[in-house]
Design a protein around this motif. Structure first.
Motif, short mmCIF file in Angstrom:
data_model
loop_
_atom_site.label_atom_id
_atom_site.label_comp_id
_atom_site.label_asym_id
_atom_site.label_seq_id
_atom_site.Cartn_x
_atom_site.Cartn_y
_atom_site.Cartn_z
N LYS A 430 0.97 -1.27 -0.21
CA LYS A 430 0.24 -0.07 -0.06
C LYS A 430 0.96 1.37 0.02
O LYS A 430 0.57 2.14 -0.72
CB LYS A 430 -0.84 0.08 1.20
CG LYS A 430 -1.76 1.23 1.63
CD LYS A 430 -2.74 1.76 0.53
CE LYS A 430 -3.39 2.92 0.63
NZ LYS A 430 -2.54 4.05 0.33
N ILE A 438 9.90 5.80 5.57
CA ILE A 438 9.61 6.96 6.18
C ILE A 438 8.72 6.72 7.45
O ILE A 438 9.01 7.23 8.65
CB ILE A 438 8.93 8.01 5.52
CG1 ILE A 438 9.41 9.40 6.08
CG2 ILE A 438 7.49 8.01 5.37
CD1 ILE A 438 10.72 9.89 5.62
N LEU B 171 9.92 13.76 -1.07
CA LEU B 171 10.49 13.61 0.18
C LEU B 171 11.97 14.23 0.03
O LEU B 171 12.35 14.60 -1.03
CB LEU B 171 10.67 12.33 0.86
CG LEU B 171 9.55 11.39 1.06
CD1 LEU B 171 9.66 9.99 1.39
CD2 LEU B 171 8.70 12.09 2.12
N GLU B 175 12.88 11.18 -3.24
CA GLU B 175 11.91 10.08 -3.68
C GLU B 175 10.48 10.50 -3.55
O GLU B 175 10.25 11.26 -2.76
CB GLU B 175 12.15 9.17 -2.75
CG GLU B 175 13.35 8.16 -2.87
CD GLU B 175 13.31 6.53 -2.29
OE1 GLU B 175 12.73 6.05 -2.88
OE2 GLU B 175 13.81 6.34 -1.26
N VAL B 176 9.53 9.79 -4.17
CA VAL B 176 8.39 10.33 -4.36
C VAL B 176 7.23 9.26 -3.85
O VAL B 176 7.59 8.24 -4.14
CB VAL B 176 8.11 10.38 -6.09
CG1 VAL B 176 6.33 11.07 -5.78
CG2 VAL B 176 8.78 11.42 -6.55
N ILE B 177 6.46 9.83 -2.86
CA ILE B 177 5.51 8.92 -2.24
C ILE B 177 4.27 9.34 -2.48
O ILE B 177 3.70 10.51 -2.67
CB ILE B 177 5.88 8.66 -0.89
CG1 ILE B 177 5.59 10.23 0.02
CG2 ILE B 177 7.01 8.01 -0.38
CD1 ILE B 177 5.57 9.82 1.27
N ARG B 178 3.20 8.25 -2.44
CA ARG B 178 1.83 8.68 -2.61
C ARG B 178 1.21 8.30 -1.33
O ARG B 178 1.38 7.09 -0.91
CB ARG B 178 1.24 7.93 -3.60
CG ARG B 178 1.39 8.68 -5.11
CD ARG B 178 0.94 8.26 -6.04
NE ARG B 178 0.69 8.91 -7.17
CZ ARG B 178 0.15 9.99 -7.55
NH1 ARG B 178 -1.00 10.23 -6.79
NH2 ARG B 178 0.09 10.70 -8.60
N THR B 179 0.43 9.23 -0.61
CA THR B 179 -0.19 8.73 0.66
C THR B 179 -1.74 8.71 0.42
O THR B 179 -2.23 9.31 -0.29
CB THR B 179 0.06 9.81 1.66
OG1 THR B 179 -0.58 10.89 1.51
CG2 THR B 179 1.50 9.98 2.01
N GLY B 180 -2.39 7.85 1.20
CA GLY B 180 -3.93 7.96 1.32
C GLY B 180 -4.65 7.44 -0.04
O GLY B 180 -4.06 6.55 -0.72
N LEU B 192 0.45 9.60 7.19
CA LEU B 192 1.35 10.49 6.60
C LEU B 192 0.64 11.65 5.97
O LEU B 192 1.32 12.97 6.13
CB LEU B 192 2.44 9.74 5.56
CG LEU B 192 3.04 8.68 6.13
CD1 LEU B 192 4.01 8.12 4.53
CD2 LEU B 192 4.05 9.12 7.22
N LEU B 203 8.87 19.21 5.82
CA LEU B 203 8.64 17.47 5.76
C LEU B 203 8.92 16.93 4.09
O LEU B 203 9.47 15.78 4.16
CB LEU B 203 7.86 16.73 6.27
CG LEU B 203 7.73 17.11 7.85
CD1 LEU B 203 6.55 16.32 8.59
CD2 LEU B 203 8.99 16.75 8.58
N PHE B 446 12.56 12.71 8.64
CA PHE B 446 11.96 12.97 7.29
C PHE B 446 13.50 13.53 6.48
O PHE B 446 13.58 13.44 5.47
CB PHE B 446 10.94 13.99 7.26
CG PHE B 446 9.73 13.37 7.12
CD1 PHE B 446 9.13 12.99 8.49
CD2 PHE B 446 8.86 12.94 6.07
CE1 PHE B 446 7.70 12.21 8.39
CE2 PHE B 446 7.50 12.50 6.13
CZ PHE B 446 6.99 12.16 7.29
#
Lengths: 468, 468
Positions: A430, A438, B171, B175-180, B192, B203, B446
């Motif tokens: 996910k 993180i 970040l 790095e690239v994140i996707r949350t939710g 997050l 952050l 972070f």
């Protein structure tokens, strides 16, 4: 194993009668509501207050002993099993409602208060605490906070996190902090309150919470719609939303669930039914009756073969009974029941349920699905037998594939149960590797010695249900 | 100062026309809406997409160059001033609405979209994005997300954080994140999304956001009540809440604000008025008219000398005009205006306003107070002159005392503006030393090299407005 001197120190903090070391006592706290995860703690303590908890935490930090905070143990993801042994902390002695503030619409409670007690107490004053996890009659608010529990009213009212305004928390170093306040707006620093809610006891121990209340809705009305096709039910959900209505409850049961419920409760649900929607609206009288009327029309228009509207509270209770009985009805059909909570965007419910049925067939396992259609939070529930290793392997594979599809549909591996130990191998699916990294950094920022509920959320290995 | 080779690398990433190094260009981004905090960046860049932002961040991390993400620069706490120099990142080229999903009630946007554009776009489809910071006509949604902006509708509808479902974030390591997700329920790991909203760009860099929408309220009605005593106005607020109503707007102006507004707008507000409440309710027609009628009765009962109910949209606009004009009316009275946002529990508004008035007198400074009475979010606003060092010292002391009282009343140093650099010396007053420590640990988790908007939120020294 902890040493005798450690137990002696615990007794000095909380008193002998509040430290449990007997075999029977340890056994009682070796499991939660998750099948197949059992692990004995070294000791169980019942502190009386924040100061005692702070001392226990400092002691555990010094000796690097794991701590597992535990409410009523209704966790479904092995979040409260003492996987690494150590100390289980109970909250039965922190069970007081500290204050109801009717001017600021808040209630301040200790973590051991039963959720339903909070709901009943505030409703008697014309106020409302909306989060209603199915376990609310036995679960504690502390457990709800640690898990960010959802419930049936999530679509309209949100989840536990949306109602937690302030916390008192013992950090893993034993220091006590207070976050938030009786404030609708507070942007002073990072939002520790919302980070701690749902952190599954891995970042600190909640010792007090202030909850937001809202005015109690004037009235509520209930409707049951029966369908011969899942797509028609799903289309009804879309139509209700498209017509700018937000029902208080929008629950779904699929065919295997309906069959189980009918066998158990004899409510007269037709056996050809492929889907049932239980819909409730609350609010001012005029709005509720108008919405329910319009919803009934939409149900029929989308092809419901029957739409029942309750005229009395008794009739409403009868309509609710099927959905309420769903888990019990399913649970009696097999020795082991595994209740999952893969969640998808509302628009993906029909394709997701179809995938679940296909996957059940593929692995030759029995899965019934019910859940919260309004917010896409489904509960595919497997009827199995934990003693049958071969079948459990197929169950594990089926759920693995269900989680993968949930994510493919833009969903998540858990909507309201938590990651715990059970779903930790899937968390990276996910949140991605960078997201997991993180999260581990955040864990270390709070708990450098990893004493708070270790091995939860973050998998050390890929241990699953089958690998006991 | 950054080197020429660094600038060359930036040009390679975004193209020459999107890198600004001219003296005039740097000057334009050396300040935000906070008086007395000015500091030139080394370079200003306008990336086109997430990939370019990721490359910029990696470059900055390698050379340990500070990054300040900046929307429209309406920040009031020196949150977007490049205090430590470095790179200011603009989002004017990331200004697209990516998708409106009417089935899941979401809108997905790039950070550079103007907040009001989002509101107008979704309202045209019968949907509603409630957060309405006063700066919404010029502020970007990215800025709102970084600051967790509030607004007038906070009491009933909450703040920006309550509407952010998913983020794409670069970040500090690039790095690239996707949350939710498009999900009402998601408990997969630490939240997050809610941690990043309101983290003031310290952050990570938000590059995309999915916002929750709700159905647009059917109608809205507006009422203005005038009082000769603050206590009566405050008592009215309590009575409305005690009568189980939650108005969409519940705004307050004190006597100095009323005077300034009257001089500026000539709305006919009586000069003996000590307080004005602007109250609005929205929702279904029947509920709104009933609530407004009941609220008008309560206003009179609590002693309002005049209650005006708007019968048309023009009349409503006229009633809103005073509150809308408050800041402009105050700002024209002095060379420098300092707008603060000390916030208290709703029940403490009257004692807090009295303290503010006492403090203004004590330090011989001019303060007018208005704000969101429903959620206790007050805006004590000082009319001063930044060139007058001696007066600025008194202003600083007055606000220091105001913050201290806000906290004593169970409130916070900032309800919706953020900590930024300006209020960083006071953060520990609200969150305590242990709370501050854990926040610093999160920052380090972070951003170990402290490149993301450094010196914001966490004070390096006790530099304040006066110590320029």
């Amino acid at each position: 194993m902890v040493r005798d001197s450690f137990i002696k120190s615990l007794i000095e903090i909380v008193g002998e009668s509040h430290v449990e070391c007997s075999e029977a006592g340890l056994m009682a706290y070796s499991f939660d509501a998750t099948p197949n995860f059992q692990s004995k703690p070294d000791v169980v303590v019942s502190p009386a207050n924040t100061e005692e908890i702070s001392q226990i935490v400092k002691l555990c930090e010094k000796h690097q002993v794991p701590i597992v905070p535990r409410g009523s143990g209704t966790n479904l993801a092995a979040g409260t099993t003492p996987t690494q042994g150590g100390v289980v902390i109970l909250f039965n002695r922190l069970d007081q409602i500290i204050e109801i503030d009717e001017e600021n619409l808040t209630i301040t409670v200790q973590p051991g208060v039963i959720t339903k007690t909070i709901c009943d107490t505030v409703e008697a004053k014309g106020l409302f605490y909306p989060p209603d996890p199915s376990s609310m009659k036995i679960s504690t608010i502390g457990g709800n906070i640690n898990e960010n529990s959802g419930g049936l009213r999530g679509l309209k009212y949100g989840v536990t996190k949306d109602y937690i305004l302030a916390l008192e928390v013992v950090l893993p170093n034993g220091e006590v902090i207070r976050t938030g306040g009786k404030l609708a707006k507070d942007v002073a620093g990072y939002d520790l309150t919302k980070l701690l809610v749902g952190s599954e006891g891995t970042l600190g121990i909640v010792t007090e919470a202030t909850l937001k209340l809202i005015p109690k809705p004037e009235t509520k009305q209930t409707l049951l719609a029966i369908y011969e096709s899942i797509d028609q039910a799903s289309q009804t959900v879309s139509s209700i939303i498209a017509n700018k209505m937000t029902p208080a409850t929008l629950e779904f049961m699929d065919q295997p669930t309906i069959h189980a419920v009918e066998e158990y409760s004899h409510l007269g649900l037709p056996t050809q039914a492929e889907a049932v929607l239980l819909i409730e609206q609350d609010g001012p009288h005029s709005v509720v009756s108008e919405d329910i009327e319009q919803i009934a029309l939409l149900c029929r228009k989308e092809g419901a073969i029957d739409v029942k509207i309750a005229n009395t509270e008794e009739e409403a209770n009868r309509l609710r009974e099927g959905r309420r009985a769903a888990l019990s009805a399913i649970a009696r059909l097999s020795p082991t029941t595994i209740l999952e909570d893969a969640t998808v965007p509302r628009s993906e419910i029909a394709p997701m349920v179809r995938q679940i049925n296909r996957i059940a067939e593929k692995y030759n396992v029995r899965i019934a699905t019910f859940g919260h259609a309004g917010d896409g939070n489904l509960h595919p529930t497997c009827m199995t037998d934990a003693r049958n290793q071969e079948e459990m392997e197929r169950v594990e594979k089926a759920f693995e594939e269900i989680f993968a599809y949930a994510i493919e549909f833009g969903g998540t591996i858990t909507g309201e149960h938590g990651v715990g130990e059970m779903k930790s191998p899937y968390l990276a699916w996910k949140v991605g590797d960078a997201g997991l990294e993180i999260m581990k950094n955040i864990k270390a920022a709070f708990d450098p010695h990893n004493i708070m509920n270790p091995r939860k959320m973050f998998a050390k290995e890929t241990r699953k249900r089958i690998a006991l």
